[in-house]
Write an enzyme that holds these catalytic residues in place. Structure first.
Site, PDB file in Angstrom:
ATOM      1  N   ASN A 154       1.578  -1.330  -0.122  1.00  0.00           N
ATOM      2  CA  ASN A 154      -0.016   0.140  -0.356  1.00  0.00           C
ATOM      3  C   ASN A 154       0.781   1.231   0.127  1.00  0.00           C
ATOM      4  O   ASN A 154       0.351   2.306  -0.584  1.00  0.00           O
ATOM      5  CB  ASN A 154      -0.878  -0.016   1.112  1.00  0.00           C
ATOM      6  CG  ASN A 154      -0.337  -0.398   2.318  1.00  0.00           C
ATOM      7  OD1 ASN A 154       0.523  -1.735   2.549  1.00  0.00           O
ATOM      8  ND2 ASN A 154       0.165   0.319   3.442  1.00  0.00           N
ATOM      9  N   GLN A 182      -4.681  -4.141  -1.621  1.00  0.00           N
ATOM     10  CA  GLN A 182      -4.446  -3.330  -2.780  1.00  0.00           C
ATOM     11  C   GLN A 182      -4.278  -3.367  -3.850  1.00  0.00           C
ATOM     12  O   GLN A 182      -3.953  -2.642  -5.205  1.00  0.00           O
ATOM     13  CB  GLN A 182      -3.036  -2.811  -2.760  1.00  0.00           C
ATOM     14  CG  GLN A 182      -2.955  -1.775  -1.060  1.00  0.00           C
ATOM     15  CD  GLN A 182      -4.008  -0.335  -1.684  1.00  0.00           C
ATOM     16  OE1 GLN A 182      -4.089   0.054  -2.539  1.00  0.00           O
ATOM     17  NE2 GLN A 182      -4.425   0.076  -0.379  1.00  0.00           N
ATOM     18  N   SER A 202     -10.687  -5.410   0.571  1.00  0.00           N
ATOM     19  CA  SER A 202     -11.039  -4.730   1.611  1.00  0.00           C
ATOM     20  C   SER A 202     -12.410  -3.735   0.563  1.00  0.00           C
ATOM     21  O   SER A 202     -11.953  -2.875  -0.019  1.00  0.00           O
ATOM     22  CB  SER A 202     -10.740  -3.286   2.619  1.00  0.00           C
ATOM     23  OG  SER A 202     -11.385  -2.585   2.783  1.00  0.00           O
ATOM     24  N   CYS A 328      -2.803   5.029   8.412  1.00  0.00           N
ATOM     25  CA  CYS A 328      -2.547   4.674   9.978  1.00  0.00           C
ATOM     26  C   CYS A 328      -1.133   5.080  10.629  1.00  0.00           C
ATOM     27  O   CYS A 328      -1.577   5.434  11.619  1.00  0.00           O
ATOM     28  CB  CYS A 328      -2.316   3.394   9.843  1.00  0.00           C
ATOM     29  SG  CYS A 328      -3.504   2.483   8.686  1.00  0.00           S
TER      30      CYS A 328
HETATM   31  C1  LIG Z   1      -6.343  -0.559   3.555  1.00  0.00           C
HETATM   32  C2  LIG Z   1      -5.758  -1.442   3.876  1.00  0.00           C
HETATM   33  C3  LIG Z   1      -5.860  -2.642   4.633  1.00  0.00           C
HETATM   34  C4  LIG Z   1      -7.084  -2.389   5.733  1.00  0.00           C
HETATM   35  O1  LIG Z   1      -8.644  -2.763   5.066  1.00  0.00           O
HETATM   36  P1  LIG Z   1      -9.237  -2.182   6.239  1.00  0.00           P
HETATM   37  O2  LIG Z   1     -10.754  -2.633   5.642  1.00  0.00           O
HETATM   38  O3  LIG Z   1      -8.866   0.200   5.439  1.00  0.00           O
HETATM   39  O4  LIG Z   1      -9.265  -2.605   7.420  1.00  0.00           O
HETATM   40  C5  LIG Z   1      -5.230  -3.383   4.976  1.00  0.00           C
HETATM   41  N1  LIG Z   1      -3.982  -4.376   4.121  1.00  0.00           N
HETATM   42  C6  LIG Z   1      -4.133  -3.743   3.393  1.00  0.00           C
HETATM   43  C7  LIG Z   1      -2.463  -3.717   2.016  1.00  0.00           C
HETATM   44  C8  LIG Z   1      -4.545  -1.746   3.009  1.00  0.00           C
HETATM   45  O5  LIG Z   1      -3.925  -1.198   1.823  1.00  0.00           O
END
Ligand SMILES: *Cc1c(COP(=O)(O)O)cnc(C)c1O
Length: 390
Positions: A154, A182, A202, A328
């Protein structure tokens, strides 16, 4: 008066929910509000919508519907995959192999397991952020119960050789989990092609709603339940389903996958222009991440002698939303664990800027960023105490 420009280039953090997705979700807040576990018509409508979405998610990644479990997002899917497999395999072993550049959803989950007595190997990466499948081979022992390596990073956009890594894990009879958050909509994701036994998704990273995701679990994979309670999700993940969110996830993944070839090519062209433009116009600048094995929407550049946070503030004042790394960690002063794992010295890790593109970005947006960025870096360097006096 000129309207303030507004350029959103932080799609790795989150994306706007697509209008078609919002439209598909709306009835499930109001007239179709039934609880899928109930028995009357209204409930069956909701149940039907959840199962239709499950079919769409399964089809998007080459899985069967029974292998899809809805979660509250990517973080829960990663937590469940890692903790669930670890718990179910406690008798077999206590060792997990992952990479040093995972999202915190995997990394901090592994740290939590270490406190419970598990052992974790955090594989190093090369200067481009790639895991060498040979290091997976060396790390696996007869106590290893899971290998978890993300499909694409990410922060720096580096795409991992997951198929080869999965192959090594399977040669040793170890299940393979991949965080594909991603990857969806960026390149083809197929659980068979990738050799994934578990895979995290996600919705809000590809035009769906926040706090909705899924975990793919290959049939016969041993995994504990994540949430105890009712019989939802075949007793593996209790709690009344987020019906509107699940409907949104189903619609969003379908649109993301259908639009991928065109969208990815368009984004990659803008990405390459941003990368080339910044490296050419601004001295003492380098690209973070892999030059080729890279997400089509990811730009991550290190500017020496400046602080990433200062770049963000100045970009924001000009209407550009960007990031220094993962959202984060952007509130903390620790340099990114991803950039330091790639061997960047702290000063350069601190001076890194991430721009992540989305379908609504235009060539005008790219021109605008390339127009303002050299001035911002120039001004910050003039004020910088990090800069050597020449
Ligand atoms: C955003 C992200 C997550 C977390 O997903 P959420 O739905 O926001 O909890 C996990 N792994 C990667 C690589 C991400 O980019």
């Amino acid at each position: 008066m000129e309207r303030r420009r507004s350029v959103y280039m932080d799609h790795a953090a989150t994306t706007p929910t697509r209008p078609e997705v919002v439209e598909a979700m709306l009835p499930y807040f109001s007239e179709r509000f039934g609880n899928p576990s109930s028995l009357y018509t209204l409930a069956r409508e909701a149940k039907g919508a959840v199962e239709e979405a499950r079919g769409r998610v399964a089809a998007a990644i080459g899985a069967s519907p029974e292998e899809i479990f809805f979660t509250s997002g990517g973080t829960e899917a990663d937590n469940w995959a890692v903790k669930g497999v670890a718990a179910a395999s406690r008798k077999k072993g206590d060792h997990i192999v992952t990479s040093a550049i995972e999202h915190h959803a995997v990394l901090h989950t592994c740290r939590a397991l270490e406190k419970q007595g598990y052992r974790v190997t955090y594989l190093p990466v090369d200067e481009f952020g790639r895991v060498d499948p040979g290091t997976v081979e060396e790390a696996i022992t007869d106590r290893t119960v899971l290998v978890s390596v993300m499909a694409a990073n990410n922060e720096i956009g580096t795409i991992q050789p997951v198929r080869a890594i999965a192959g090594v894990a399977h040669d040793h009879g170890v299940p393979f989990h991949t965080d594909a958050v991603q990857a969806i909509g960026a390149f083809p994701v197929d659980v068979e092609e990738m050799g994934a036994d578990l895979l995290a998704i996600s919705a809000h990273k590809f035009g769906g709603p926040k706090a909705t995701g899924a975990l793919y679990v290959r049939k016969k994979t041993r995994i504990g339940t994540f949430m105890d309670g009712g019989a939802q999700e075949r007793g593996r993940r209790a709690g009344t389903e987020n019906v509107p969110g699940i409907v949104g996830l189903g619609r969003a993944i379908e649109l993301a996958v259908a639009g991928m070839p065109r969208n990815a090519a368009r984004l990659a062209a803008m990405r390459d222009r941003l990368i080339r433009g910044s490296l050419e116009a601004i001295p003492d600048t380098r690209l973070n991440g892999h030059p080729v094995e890279r997400l089509p929407n990811n730009v991550n550049v290190a500017f020496r002698y400046v602080e990433g946070e200062s770049i963000l503030l100045m970009l924001d004042a000009l209407g550009v939303a960007a990031s220094t790394g993962s959202a984060c960690t952007s509130a903390s002063l620790e340099p990114s664990h991803v950039l330091t794992a790639c061997g960047l010295p702290h000063e350069e890790a601190h001076g890194s800027l991430r721009l992540t593109l989305g379908p609504r970005n235009t060539d005008d947006d790219v021109d605008y960023v390339l127009e303002v960025l050299p001035g911002i870096i120039g001004r910050l360097r003039e004020m910088s105490p990090l800069r050597e006096v020449t």
